[in-house]
Design a protein around this motif. Structure first.
Motif, short mmCIF file in Angstrom:
data_model
loop_
_atom_site.label_atom_id
_atom_site.label_comp_id
_atom_site.label_asym_id
_atom_site.label_seq_id
_atom_site.Cartn_x
_atom_site.Cartn_y
_atom_site.Cartn_z
N HIS A 204 30.63 31.27 72.15
CA HIS A 204 31.23 30.00 71.77
C HIS A 204 31.45 29.90 70.27
CE1 HIS A 204 29.57 28.00 75.69
NE2 HIS A 204 30.51 28.90 75.91
N ILE A 205 30.69 30.66 69.49
CA ILE A 205 30.93 30.73 68.05
C ILE A 205 30.90 32.19 67.63
CG2 ILE A 205 29.97 28.44 67.58
CD1 ILE A 205 27.45 29.77 66.56
N GLU A 206 31.66 32.51 66.60
CA GLU A 206 31.74 33.88 66.10
C GLU A 206 30.76 34.09 64.94
OE1 GLU A 206 33.54 36.44 67.20
OE2 GLU A 206 34.25 35.20 68.87
N PRO A 207 30.17 35.28 64.84
CA PRO A 207 29.26 35.56 63.72
C PRO A 207 29.98 35.47 62.38
CG PRO A 207 29.00 37.20 65.47
CD PRO A 207 30.21 36.40 65.81
N MET A 208 29.28 34.98 61.40
CA MET A 208 29.76 35.03 60.02
C MET A 208 29.56 36.43 59.45
SD MET A 208 28.12 31.40 58.69
CE MET A 208 28.86 31.51 57.06
N GLU A 209 28.52 37.09 59.97
CA GLU A 209 28.20 38.45 59.53
C GLU A 209 27.40 39.11 60.65
OE1 GLU A 209 25.65 40.65 55.94
OE2 GLU A 209 26.28 38.55 55.73
N GLY A 210 27.48 40.43 60.74
CA GLY A 210 26.74 41.14 61.76
C GLY A 210 27.38 41.00 63.12
N ARG A 211 26.63 41.32 64.16
CA ARG A 211 27.22 41.30 65.51
C ARG A 211 26.13 41.11 66.57
NH1 ARG A 211 26.89 46.62 63.85
NH2 ARG A 211 26.00 48.11 65.36
N ILE A 212 26.61 40.75 67.77
CA ILE A 212 25.79 40.66 68.97
C ILE A 212 26.29 41.71 69.95
CG2 ILE A 212 25.08 39.23 70.92
CD1 ILE A 212 25.54 36.79 69.17
#
Length: 244
Positions: free
Chosen positions: A50-58
């Motif tokens: 629902h939200i995108e990372p500002m930095e890094g990843r899932i």
């Protein structure tokens, strides 16, 4: 199953979770713990996409979004919509069946079984607004049972319900875990976490500790979680919970 790699999350360029790195393995039973405003619900939203990372990843491993069953906070669900208990529980089928496919006999039995497991047998024809808070929370659990996700995400699943409902629903969660589900739940009751959750992730905008619950929920870690990024105004609250 689920990995956070140097993950930073936030809104309007204001970070809510900073540089989180942790890995949740298949079959883990994890309590996500931390003060109000620590970023727990934000992390849930990011896992759901629902939200995108500002930095890094899932990284979701071999999961896709249909494998994730999400139980939101009950207060965020509109109970005025004219659905019966059975219809609401059956909405757990939508993710795999779609909105227009008819419910077959096997599906109806699946819904009936789920309602029985959470103690709502005989409530099938009641409307949502006729349920108590505890009964509605049981219904949310029933919908997740119908969905049968490999990863269960629960955001404050026991908020505002009585002790008996909490115990009954914890038994449902434990049964799902024994059947192979991976579970991550936002929990505020520290004593409940210590009793039932073997693994805890303590978050306070950044990772404080992650691992075995008795090694994570120490006074030192809880004191640190209460002060990082929040100041002393929350210190007394979390310490009182930690010692109760």
């Amino acid at each position: 199953m689920l990995s956070f790699q140097n993950l930073t999350l936030g809104y309007d360029r204001h970070p809510a979770v900073h540089h989180l790195s942790a890995t949740i393995e298949t079959g883990d039973f994890v309590a996500l713990v931390g003060p109000n405003g620590a970023g727990k619900s934000t992390l849930m939203k990011a896992i759901l996409g629902h939200i995108e990372p500002m930095e890094g990843r899932i990284e979701l491993g071999d999961l896709n979004r249909d494998d994730i069953a999400y139980l939101p906070q009950a207060s965020r669900v509109d109970r005025s919509f004219p659905l019966t208990v059975f219809q609401f529980a059956a909405s757990g089928l939508w993710q795999t069946r779609g909105l227009i496919q008819r419910v077959n006999r096997a599906d109806r039995q699946r819904v009936t079984d789920a309602l029985s497991r959470v103690g709502l047998h005989g409530f099938e024809h009641r409307t949502l607004d006729a349920l108590s808070g505890g009964q509605f929370q049981r219904l949310l659990f029933a919908r997740k049972l119908v969905q049968n996700g490999r990863l269960l995400l629960l955001d404050e699943p026991f908020s505002g319900v009585d002790e008996q409902t909490t115990e009954d629903l914890m038994a449902v969660l434990q049964a799902q875990h024994r059947q192979g589900a991976t579970i991550v739940a936002v929990i505020h009751n520290i004593n409940l976490v210590r009793r039932y959750f073997p693994t805890s992730l303590l978050l306070s905008r950044e990772l404080i500790a992650f691992g075995k619950t008795d090694e994570v929920l120490t006074t030192h870690h809880l004191n640190r979680a209460s002060t990082i990024g929040f100041g002393d105004h929350v210190h007394a609250d979390i310490c009182q919970v930690s010692e109760s």
